[in-house]
Each structure stands twice: as structure tokens, then as C-alpha cells.
Scaffold this motif. Structure first.
Motif, PDB file in Angstrom:
ATOM      1  N   ALA A   2      24.139   2.376  15.733  1.00  0.00           N
ATOM      2  CA  ALA A   2      25.231   1.638  15.075  1.00  0.00           C
ATOM      3  C   ALA A   2      26.384   1.400  16.042  1.00  0.00           C
ATOM      4  O   ALA A   2      26.887   0.287  16.183  1.00  0.00           O
ATOM      5  N   ARG A   3      26.803   2.451  16.738  1.00  0.00           N
ATOM      6  CA  ARG A   3      27.976   2.311  17.607  1.00  0.00           C
ATOM      7  C   ARG A   3      27.672   1.403  18.802  1.00  0.00           C
ATOM      8  O   ARG A   3      28.516   0.629  19.225  1.00  0.00           O
ATOM      9  N   HIS A   4      26.484   1.496  19.353  1.00  0.00           N
ATOM     10  CA  HIS A   4      26.126   0.655  20.503  1.00  0.00           C
ATOM     11  C   HIS A   4      26.130  -0.825  20.102  1.00  0.00           C
ATOM     12  O   HIS A   4      26.537  -1.681  20.886  1.00  0.00           O
ATOM     13  N   ASN A   5      25.693  -1.094  18.871  1.00  0.00           N
ATOM     14  CA  ASN A   5      25.557  -2.489  18.452  1.00  0.00           C
ATOM     15  C   ASN A   5      26.708  -2.982  17.572  1.00  0.00           C
ATOM     16  O   ASN A   5      26.591  -4.044  16.957  1.00  0.00           O
ATOM     17  N   GLY A   6      27.760  -2.180  17.499  1.00  0.00           N
ATOM     18  CA  GLY A   6      28.907  -2.591  16.682  1.00  0.00           C
ATOM     19  C   GLY A   6      28.572  -2.681  15.204  1.00  0.00           C
ATOM     20  O   GLY A   6      29.145  -3.501  14.473  1.00  0.00           O
ATOM     21  N   GLY A   7      27.633  -1.847  14.757  1.00  0.00           N
ATOM     22  CA  GLY A   7      27.231  -1.886  13.348  1.00  0.00           C
ATOM     23  C   GLY A   7      27.835  -0.742  12.545  1.00  0.00           C
ATOM     24  O   GLY A   7      28.847  -0.155  12.941  1.00  0.00           O
ATOM     25  N   LYS A   8      27.217  -0.454  11.423  1.00  0.00           N
ATOM     26  CA  LYS A   8      27.725   0.599  10.532  1.00  0.00           C
ATOM     27  C   LYS A   8      26.702   1.721  10.403  1.00  0.00           C
ATOM     28  O   LYS A   8      25.500   1.475  10.320  1.00  0.00           O
ATOM     29  N   PHE A   9      27.245   2.938  10.359  1.00  0.00           N
ATOM     30  CA  PHE A   9      26.425   4.139  10.174  1.00  0.00           C
ATOM     31  C   PHE A   9      26.766   4.698   8.798  1.00  0.00           C
ATOM     32  O   PHE A   9      27.897   5.134   8.578  1.00  0.00           O
ATOM     33  N   LEU A  10      25.807   4.658   7.885  1.00  0.00           N
ATOM     34  CA  LEU A  10      26.079   5.103   6.518  1.00  0.00           C
ATOM     35  C   LEU A  10      25.377   6.438   6.242  1.00  0.00           C
ATOM     36  O   LEU A  10      24.390   6.779   6.903  1.00  0.00           O
ATOM     37  N   LEU A  11      25.917   7.121   5.269  1.00  0.00           N
ATOM     38  CA  LEU A  11      25.367   8.435   4.917  1.00  0.00           C
ATOM     39  C   LEU A  11      24.916   8.413   3.464  1.00  0.00           C
ATOM     40  O   LEU A  11      25.646   7.926   2.590  1.00  0.00           O
ATOM     41  N   ARG A  12      23.725   8.922   3.235  1.00  0.00           N
ATOM     42  CA  ARG A  12      23.235   9.011   1.855  1.00  0.00           C
ATOM     43  C   ARG A  12      22.641  10.400   1.636  1.00  0.00           C
ATOM     44  O   ARG A  12      21.767  10.838   2.405  1.00  0.00           O
ATOM     45  N   ILE A  13      23.124  11.083   0.636  1.00  0.00           N
ATOM     46  CA  ILE A  13      22.600  12.414   0.329  1.00  0.00           C
ATOM     47  C   ILE A  13      21.452  12.240  -0.664  1.00  0.00           C
ATOM     48  O   ILE A  13      21.672  11.797  -1.795  1.00  0.00           O
ATOM     49  N   GLU A  14      20.247  12.585  -0.236  1.00  0.00           N
ATOM     50  CA  GLU A  14      19.074  12.354  -1.086  1.00  0.00           C
ATOM     51  C   GLU A  14      18.762  13.601  -1.919  1.00  0.00           C
ATOM     52  O   GLU A  14      17.850  14.370  -1.618  1.00  0.00           O
ATOM     53  N   ASP A  15      19.566  13.751  -2.956  1.00  0.00           N
ATOM     54  CA  ASP A  15      19.468  14.949  -3.791  1.00  0.00           C
ATOM     55  C   ASP A  15      18.654  14.696  -5.060  1.00  0.00           C
ATOM     56  O   ASP A  15      19.014  15.176  -6.132  1.00  0.00           O
ATOM     57  N   THR A  16      17.573  13.926  -4.910  1.00  0.00           N
ATOM     58  CA  THR A  16      16.783  13.620  -6.108  1.00  0.00           C
ATOM     59  C   THR A  16      16.022  14.844  -6.600  1.00  0.00           C
ATOM     60  O   THR A  16      15.727  14.952  -7.774  1.00  0.00           O
ATOM     61  N   ASP A  17      15.724  15.764  -5.697  1.00  0.00           N
ATOM     62  CA  ASP A  17      15.078  17.001  -6.116  1.00  0.00           C
ATOM     63  C   ASP A  17      16.191  17.934  -6.588  1.00  0.00           C
ATOM     64  O   ASP A  17      16.763  18.699  -5.810  1.00  0.00           O
ATOM     65  N   ARG A  18      16.497  17.819  -7.886  1.00  0.00           N
ATOM     66  CA  ARG A  18      17.671  18.520  -8.421  1.00  0.00           C
ATOM     67  C   ARG A  18      17.493  20.037  -8.385  1.00  0.00           C
ATOM     68  O   ARG A  18      18.459  20.780  -8.374  1.00  0.00           O
ATOM     69  N   VAL A  19      16.261  20.492  -8.407  1.00  0.00           N
ATOM     70  CA  VAL A  19      16.027  21.933  -8.455  1.00  0.00           C
ATOM     71  C   VAL A  19      16.266  22.569  -7.086  1.00  0.00           C
ATOM     72  O   VAL A  19      16.939  23.592  -6.967  1.00  0.00           O
ATOM     73  N   ARG A  20      15.760  21.904  -6.040  1.00  0.00           N
ATOM     74  CA  ARG A  20      15.854  22.519  -4.708  1.00  0.00           C
ATOM     75  C   ARG A  20      17.109  22.131  -3.934  1.00  0.00           C
ATOM     76  O   ARG A  20      17.457  22.776  -2.942  1.00  0.00           O
ATOM     77  N   SER A  21      17.808  21.084  -4.364  1.00  0.00           N
ATOM     78  CA  SER A  21      19.027  20.681  -3.646  1.00  0.00           C
ATOM     79  C   SER A  21      20.164  21.635  -3.997  1.00  0.00           C
ATOM     80  O   SER A  21      20.319  22.007  -5.162  1.00  0.00           O
TER      81      SER A  21
END
Ligand code: GLU
Length: 463
Positions: free
Chosen positions: A31-50
Motif C-alpha cells: 500500500a505505502r509503495h503504491n500510494g494506496g490504502k492499508f485496511l484492517l479487518r478483524i475476522e471474528d466470525t468464530d465467536r467461540v474461539r475469538s
């Protein structure tokens, strides 16, 4: 090319793995090299183990490594409604269908396939049925003819027969979306252009592309990076010593070391080994990511850490080290450590080592390494008594050079090698046989403290 939008999508079901950190780094650099965006997503779909603790550590480690993300992080579990809506719309358009096969029926068919030595694939029982029941799951109607090719930016072109693909589940009978569905809907809604992730997800890619196709969405580019292995060739795990990013932080590796090390693990720029962040941003591209698995090399990591420790400026290193000290230090103690920092940082491989050695400047040794007893012989104790005599003449503001001259004179007078005198002093002053110059230590702690430490040593071994 439009500025890329990439994302790091960890699952907080375990403590953030060092391999995941490398995925984050490669995304961030892209992202930084290409002037783009770095996004964060927390994949907490496994509600029991997250867990909240694991989620907190993801943020903490990214901040520690200065991998700053753009926009608000997306919490996957908050988007279930949207995922369901897409699954339903796929049923409405005929791209997916309801299936009421029970888990027991499916398990029996799977077992039968195994017994017959065949690979299992859902047999499509409900494909053409009008299922209307609460207990149904939603399955994708997979295309069954032709091939599918992924032009992976790291793995190259990978093609499979569509007939290998099965009608996998998008929505479970309790209404929970599967990972496969959530990832695609979220990547689409977040406008992700490049999916850069571990190559353990390569086979998922073929399933995910079918969801894009079914929804009529643009398919992002994919780059699957090889996983990190231990020296024995098995996937890097706790068994190899440390596998989580937090472990490496707590073992005293600097963030710039981890960042540089992970970058070189799987990516290269000629023979360059020391690649600070600004150059990494300038040079990074996916073209130079290797296809073969990377082997984690602890020795190399330590050498790199020693390099970055030597290169940190003293006061920043001091601040970084404070939480690693075994107790709080006051301003005058900090000042002593800072004066000795040059001597300390030349020897340390980790900040833990550094912090341990730094205490030499503020307090007597709490214990003596067993090797120190070599300097508790009668002859050495005699030398140390003479050392005390010399120390009682040392002025409070004498420099290391002046102090060292006094001991050169003493060794000459006693006809004992200077190194022998210095090692005996080191054992008594530091409790170990490796330390910065003893004359510098005396300059910093002062002659009185030095005398007290040597007397305590004599006391301990002679009584
Ligand atoms: N949550 C997945 C993982 O932690 C990553 C999924 C992806 O990057 O698509 O392995």
C-alpha cells in the motif's frame, strides 16, 4: 493503475502468529509503495474461539511495528446481516440454493466415500429441489464445466477443473455466514483490489472467485505468500521456541529488527540484508517475493537485532528498555545507565540482555555466575584487596582512562597480567565475566560503590 486497497484480515482465534505479521507487513508495504490504502479487518466470525485479548494484541502489535492502518477497522462479526442479505440474494438469483441434507446424512455419505477410497464432494441432492425449511443451509451453485485460472502475483498462473469444486456452504442452518462468504462480501464492500495473504488460502481462492462471479463483482488480484517454516521444515510453531509476535517483542527484539527480518524472509532485493523502513517502502514489490517456503533462522534474527540495538540512539534505546528492567529506576540511575549505554549496546543481542547488563550501573550483582568462583582463589582475593587499596585513592571525577592507568600500574607492580586483574574485578563488580569495560563501570558507579561491591565479593567467598 488506481491506488491499490489492500487489507490485513487476522482472526483473533489465537495469538497473532509471526507469519501473520509478515502478511501484514507485505500488505502495508504494498500500500505505502503504491500510494494506496492499508485496511484492517478483524475476522471474528468464530465467536467461540475469538477473544478480546487476541484482538487487543493485534492492534498492539501493529502499533508496535508502526504498521498504521487507514480508515476504521472493520469488525467482521458486525456485518453478519449484510452477509446474510447477499446469501439470500444469491438464492433469489439462482446462484445459490437451500439444502436440507442433515449433518448425519452428509457424514454418512462422507464416510462411504472414504471407505471406497474416493474424495468426497457434496452430491447435489438439493440442487434442483425447492427446499423450504428452517433447518436449511444455503449452498453456492458451483459451475461444473470448464476450468478456472488464478493469475497469482506470487505463485504464477494456477488452473483447476471446475468439476473439482463443490457446492459449498455459504450460510449455516443457524443463519451464521461461513468464512468463505464473509471474506468475499467484506473484500468487495471494502473495495479491496489486491488480496495478499498466506498460501494456505490458495485453495480457498477458487471457491471465493465463484462467489464474486455469482454476484457479478470484480475479482481482485491475488498474491499468496509462502508460509514460514521452522529449521526442521515444519510450520513455525511454539515448538520452535516462539511463534507469536508478542513472544518476540517480550524476548527483547526491537520492532525494526522484526520488520527487517520478516521482510527478508521471503522477499529479496539483491543481497541487501539491512533494509530500514524507508528503503523497504521504496523497494517493495510482489515480484521479488519468493515461491518457496521461508525458514526461520534464530541466529540471523539475533544478529540483526544486535545491529539495530547498536544503531538506536541511546536515549530512545533507554526508553525502550525501561519496561525490561527488573525494577523502576530514578533519574540519577537513568543517567548512569545512559552514560554506560555505548558499552552496553555493543554486546547485547536482545533488549532483555541489555536490561540485565544495565543494572550493573545501578546496583551490586544479586548473584554471581558460577564462573566467578574462579576468581575467588586466595591469589585473586589478594589482588582484589590491592584493588580496593587503589580504589580508595580514585577521585570522584576521574575518567575511565585515568582509572585504567592506575590499574595498569597495579598489574605491573604485582607482576600479574592486567586482564587477570580486570577479570577478578569484573566478577566482583558485575557477578559475571562478560561486561563493558570495568574501568568505565568504576567511572560511572564511583569508587565507593566499587569498593563496597568488591568487599561484598570477598566477604561472600572468604567470609
Ligand atoms: N482470517 C484469515 C486468517 O487469519 C485470513 C483470511 C484472508 O486473508 O483472506 O488466516
Amino acid at each position: 493503475m488506481l491506488p491499490p486497497r489492500v487489507r490485513f484480515a487476522p482472526s483473533p482465534t489465537g495469538v497473532l502468529h509471526i507469519g501473520s505479521v509478515r502478511t501484514a507487513l507485505f500488505n502495508w508495504l504494498y500500500a505505502r509503495h503504491n500510494g494506496g490504502k492499508f485496511l484492517l479487518r478483524i475476522e471474528d466470525t468464530d465467536r467461540v474461539r475469538s477473544t478480546d485479548q487476541n484482538t487487543r494484541l493485534i492492534f498492539e502489535i501493529l502499533e508496535w511495528l508502526k504498521l498504521d492502518w487507514d480508515e476504521e477497522p472493520v469488525i467482521q462479526s458486525s456485518r453478519f446481516e449484510r452477509h446474510r442479505e447477499i446469501a439470500e440474494s444469491m438464492v433469489a438469483s439462482g446462484m445459490a440454493y437451500r439444502c436440507r441434507c442433515s449433518p448425519d446424512e452428509l457424514a454418512a455419505k462422507k464416510a462411504e466415500a472414504v471407505t471406497n477410497g474416493k474424495s468426497y464432494k457434496y452430491d447435489g441432492t438439493c440442487r434442483d429441489e425447492a427446499v423450504d425449511c428452517d433447518q436449511s443451509v444455503i449452498r453456492l451453485r458451483a459451475g461444473q464445466t470448464g476450468t478456472m485460472t488464478v493469475a497469482d502475483l506470487v505463485q504464477g498462473s494456477v488452473t483447476i477443473e471446475r468439476s473439482q469444486l463443490d457446492d459449498f456452504v455459504l450460510l449455516r442452518s443457524d443463519g451464521a455466514p461461513t468464512y468463505m462468504l464473509s471474506v468475499v462480501v467484506d473484500d468487495h464492500d471494502m473495495g479491496i483490489t489486491h488480496v495478499i495473504r498466506g498460501d494456505d488460502h490458495l485453495t480457498n481462492t477458487f471457491k471465493q472467485i465463484q462467489i464474486y462471479e455469482a454476484c457479478g463483482w470484480a475479482v481482485p488480484s491475488f498474491a499468496h505468500i509462502p508460509l514460514i517454516y521452522g529449521p526442521d521444515g515444519a510450520k513455525l510453531s511454539k515448538r520452535h521456541g516462539a511463534a507469536s509476535a508478542v513472544d518476540y517483542r517480550d524476548l527483547g527484539y526491537l520492532p525494526e529488527t522484526i520488520s527487517n527480518y520478516l521482510l527478508r524472509l521471503g522477499w529479496s532485493h539483491g543481497d541487501d540484508e539491512i533494509i530500514p523502513r524507508d528503503l523497504a517502502v521504496e523497494w517493495f514489490d510482489l515480484k521479488n517475493v519468493g515461491r518457496s517456503p521461508s525458514r526461520f533462522d534464530m541466529k540471523k534474527l539475533q544478529n540483526l537485532n544486535a545491529h539495530y540495538i547498536r544503531n538506536r540512539d541511546n536515549s530512545s534505546l533507554m526508553n525502550y528498555m525501561l519496561p525490561f528492567l527488573n525494577r523502576d529506576v530514578d533519574d540519577s540511575e537513568k543517567a548512569k545507565i545512559l552514560r554506560g549505554m555505548n558499552g552496553l549496546k555493543d554486546r547485547a543481542k536482545t533488549v532483555v540482555d541489555l536490561a540485565e547488563s544495565a543494572m550493573t550501573y545501578v546496583e551490586p550483582p544479586s548473584r554471581y555466575d558460577s564462573a566467578c568462583s574462579k576468581y575467588a582463589t586466595e591469589a585473586h582475593i589478594c589482588i582484589l584487596r590491592d584493588v580496593i587499596g587503589v580504589l580508595s585513592d580514585v577521585g570522584i571525577s576521574e575518567t575511565e582512562e585515568q582509572i585504567s592507568q592506575r590499574f595498569k600500574d597495579l598489574s605491573k607492580k604485582l607482576e600479574v597480567k592486567l586482564v587477570e586483574v580486570a577479570q577478578a574485578m569484573r566478577a566482583a563488580l558485575c557477578g559475571k565475566l562478560v561486561s563493558p569495560s570495568v574501568f568505565q563501570i568504576i567511572e560511572i558507579i564511583g569508587p565507593k560503590d566499587a569498593i563496597d561491591r568488591i568487599s561484598a565479593f570477598i566477604q561472600r567467598f572468604v567470609g
